[in-house]
Design an enzyme around this catalytic site. Structure first.
Site: not given
Ligand code: T1G
Length: 706
Positions: A62, A101, A104, A124
């Site tokens: 998400a 997500g 999902e 999450e």
């Molecule tokens: N949403 C928005 N921006 C995101 C993002 C996300 N989910 N994940 C990463 N970014 C941005 C981050 O802020 C950075 O921005 C850029 O992407 C590169 O990220 C309903 C509610 C995917 C493994 O928890 O673990 O889904 O600083 O530096 O080291 O069930 O990002 O460049 O402007 O981390 O290569 C669940 C979180 C969400 C994954 C990549 N998903 N992200 O790592 O790059 S909740 C997560 C990560 C959800 C549903 C629920 C990592 C990565 P900027 P980065 P990276």
């Protein structure tokens, strides 16, 4: 270009999500997917569908930037349900990291093809949430309840190969050969065509044999994760959602998931953990450093000192494939150091994290030497020698002679003045601090200490290098203790004083352990060694520290009780045990000291101890921020969570203060300052922010725009 584009290939529609940088499920993506699916449901020319992604990864979750804002329909559960209810087979083409997500969405698809090097995950829980679009209901059905508990409660990334063995994939391909995902999409199209006769296979309709997933099973799982989930709210909600999946049909399970998801979303821990998520991604943003700032190439690293720190520091570079030359002055010390390193790798091998070949490959990247000249081809040289300025002076003067031009020279000092260290060379622009935390090959935090002369390209190089070696690199300015240890000193002062004024050590430790710290401050002092503080105080002179607070600890050291390493300190320790036990002997020393000082012992409550400890951290953090020794309040939170175990679910000391309200923080600090002006000088930044009705978060936002 639309964030969800469609390509028709024969009787297969390929939907491609294109929402850089990680294809997060923004409103536009959700809307695009739903609209495309609804149109394709009734398009008889299309018999099957593939969901693919452009860029560097499948959907990573998400869009976290939308959290806290009103949700714009369609919700992600709506999109995932629509995919699952499609009347024709839908195949997900997964590469990079399919997370949250994103996974999902893939579970809503009927089949999944993955790149062999892809990873999936439901992280999450690390954001204080749970998979809220059916992940807690569908993942147990496709992967099994045990694997779902492991994946969802840990939030860890799972290799495609492991997930494939769980039944998550219908095939893996070496999809990114040459960096292109076309082979992956081809494989997904082929599978889609193959599945047309069989039709959709809704994950949500798969049965779970719950005969063995009874109360006792889940109670056993809860017990197995109790230690690492202590204090966290979301893990229990995850377990309850998976319990629901094991007992209820999909619709009722989804309802249970929704309720539990909202409980997480509205719990303050999720805001704190999301603050920490973004804070860790801000640390690399340094004023004056841009993508255009040159970076130096670090192809070879030199480490001076093969002790615990030197060996641990060296491992970080070797683990990233960078060869290391490690220098000691005696052969025996060098051999011992390399033996410790090999032992570390062999322990990882025994835990199945490394193969013998990998251990050998890593050890092959080490070159031991007794000669400084052997460092002359290193691009970065880090010293981890004894904490005495005279020794640092010898080391850096020698390095100035032997290091090649352009080599970065770094000190791992915890406290010494790096501006002074730099002055012992003719190249101060190449000098900075790289302060690792013990054990250096494990702790993620790295304080990158810029001096008044550190060149921008040197700083930029080290900020990038931190990420390359898997560290969270926070830039600090030169001051006593930089960021973390400077705050730790204030935190330790509160606990030392609480003991001499009336609490037992174990009461103080229990208060902070129950708050969420990994261990109490006095247990930590025993572990680090009481003699370190003792020697610091000896060198400072009695007029320069609060003798009331620390004399009792110095008496303990003078009894020969230096802490855990000698089996006795503030606490007693059974032979070979690390478990602190209250010491009657030491309690007598403490009581005697209170009497000598004329103190009438009075206990503070656990809440008072926690509050004073937090105020000490926040006040010192605000001074560090106000003096420009840290760029952001959130950087300070990152330091304290990653270097000192501050519970991430509380967001770090500065976030914790924002939740309290800086007006409340100011009032409490002012009261303390009135009672103990020597100990509590209110940070000017707190006075200013409170007067302006602002938070530390607002301070960061305003400064980010500068
Ligand atoms: N949403 C928005 N921006 C995101 C993002 C996300 N989910 N994940 C990463 N970014 C941005 C981050 O802020 C950075 O921005 C850029 O992407 C590169 O990220 C309903 C509610 C995917 C493994 O928890 O673990 O889904 O600083 O530096 O080291 O069930 O990002 O460049 O402007 O981390 O290569 C669940 C979180 C969400 C994954 C990549 N998903 N992200 O790592 O790059 S909740 C997560 C990560 C959800 C549903 C629920 C990592 C990565 P900027 P980065 P990276």
């Amino acid at each position: 270009m639309s964030v969800v584009s469609k390509e028709i290939r024969g009787n297969v529609a390929i939907l491609t999500v294109n929402n850089p940088p990680v294809n997060a499920l923004s409103h536009a993506v959700r809307d695009g997917l739903l609209n495309q699916m609804q149109a394709l449901a009734t398009d008889d020319t299309v018999q099957a569908i593939v969901v693919a992604c452009a860029g560097r990864t499948f959907i990573a979750g998400a869009d976290i930037t939308e959290f806290g804002k009103p949700m714009q329909a369609p919700s992600l559960p709506t999109v995932v349900d629509a995919i699952e209810n499609m009347p024709k087979p839908v195949v997900a083409a997964i590469f990079g990291t399919a997370l949250g997500g994103g996974l999902e969405v893939a579970l809503g698809c009927h089949y999944r093809v993955g790149a062999e090097d892809a990873k999936i995950g439901l992280p999450e829980v690390k954001l204080g949430l749970l998979p809220g679009a059916g992940g807690t209901q569908r993942f147990p059905r496709i992967a099994g309840v045990e694997n779902a508990l492991d994946a969802i409660v840990s939030g860890r990334h799972i290799s495609a190969k492991q997930a494939n063995s769980w039944g998550v994939f219908d095939g893996l391909v070496d999809a990114v050969a040459g960096g292109s995902t076309s082979a992956l999409v081809d494989a997904a199209v082929a599978l889609a065509i193959e599945k047309i006769p069989a039709g959709p296979r809704p994950t949500g309709q798969m049965e779970i044999d719950n005969s063995k997933y009874d109360e006792a099973f889940f109670a056993g799982f809860r017990k197995s994760v109790a230690r690492q989930t202590r204090g966290y709210f979301a893990p229990e909600q995850c377990i309850q959602a998976i319990e629901a999946a094991s007992r209820l049909p999909l619709a009722e399970g989804m309802e249970a998931e929704r309720k539990l998801f909202m409980a997480c979303m509205t719990n303050p821990q999720s805001r704190a953990l999301q603050h920490m998520f973004f804070a860790e991604r801000q640390v690399g943003r340094i004023p004056g450093i841009t993508k255009e700032t040159p970076r130096r190439t670090i192809a070879k690293v030199g480490i001076i000192g093969a002790g615990t720190m030197g060996g641990g520091i060296a491992m970080n570079f070797v683990n990233a494939g960078i060869p290391v030359t490690i220098l000691e002055l005696q052969e025996e010390a060098l051999e011992r150091g390399l033996k410790v390193v090999r032992g570390n790798y062999e322990r990882s091998m025994k835990r199945g994290k490394l193969t013998q070949a990998q251990v050998d490959d890593r050890m092959a990247l080490f070159t031991g030497t007794l000669e400084y000249e052997a460092l002359s081809d290193c691009d970065l040289i880090i010293e981890a020698v004894f904490e005495k300025m005279e020794i640092k002076q010898q080391v850096f003067s020698k390095l100035d002679e032997v290091a090649k031009e352009g080599a970065i020279l770094a000190s791992n000092t915890s406290y010494l003045d790096i501006d002074e260290i730099a002055s012992y060379t003719n190249r101060p622009g190449d000098v900075l601090g790289l302060h690792f935390f013990s054990p250096a090959n494990v702790m993620r935090l790295l304080e990158i200490v810029r001096t008044s002369k550190t060149a921008d390209d040197v700083l930029a190089t080290c900020v990038g290098l931190a990420k390359q070696i898997g560290k969270v690199g926070v830039v600090a300015g030169v001051c006593h203790g930089f960021i973390g240890n400077r705050m730790l000193a204030r935190y330790g002062h509160v606990s030392a004083l609480a003991v001499i004024e009336g609490n037992t050590p174990q009461e103080v430790d229990a208060a902070l352990f129950d708050f969420g710290m990994p261990m109490g401050p006095l247990t930590m002092s025993d572990m680090a060694g009481l003699d370190i503080g003792y020697m610091n105080r000896q060198s400072m002179g009695r007029e320069n520290y609060d003798t009331t607070a620390y004399d009792w600890q110095d008496k303990i050291v003078e009894l020969g009780r230096k802490g855990l390493k000698v089996g006795a300190g503030i606490y007693d320790y059974d032979e070979g045990s690390r478990v602190p036990k209250p010491s009657a002997e030491i309690q007598q020393v403490i009581d005697g000291e209170s009497a000598r000082l004329g103190i009438t012992r009075a206990k503070k409550t656990a809440e008072e101890i926690v509050e004073l400890s937090m105020l000490a951290l926040v006040n010192e953090g605000a001074k560090i921020l106000g003096e420009g020794k840290a760029y952001r309040a959130s950087d300070i939170d990152v330091v304290y969570a990653n270097g000192y175990g501050f519970p991430p679910y509380r967001g770090g000391p500065m976030h914790y203060a924002d939740i309290m309200g800086l007006d409340v923080v100011l009032a409490k600090l002012q009261a303390l300052s009135t009672a103990k002006p020597d100990m509590w000088q209110v940070a000017p930044l707190i006075e200013k922010l409170a007067a302006d009705g602002k938070s530390f978060a607002a301070f960061d936002r305003e400064n980010a725009s500068k």
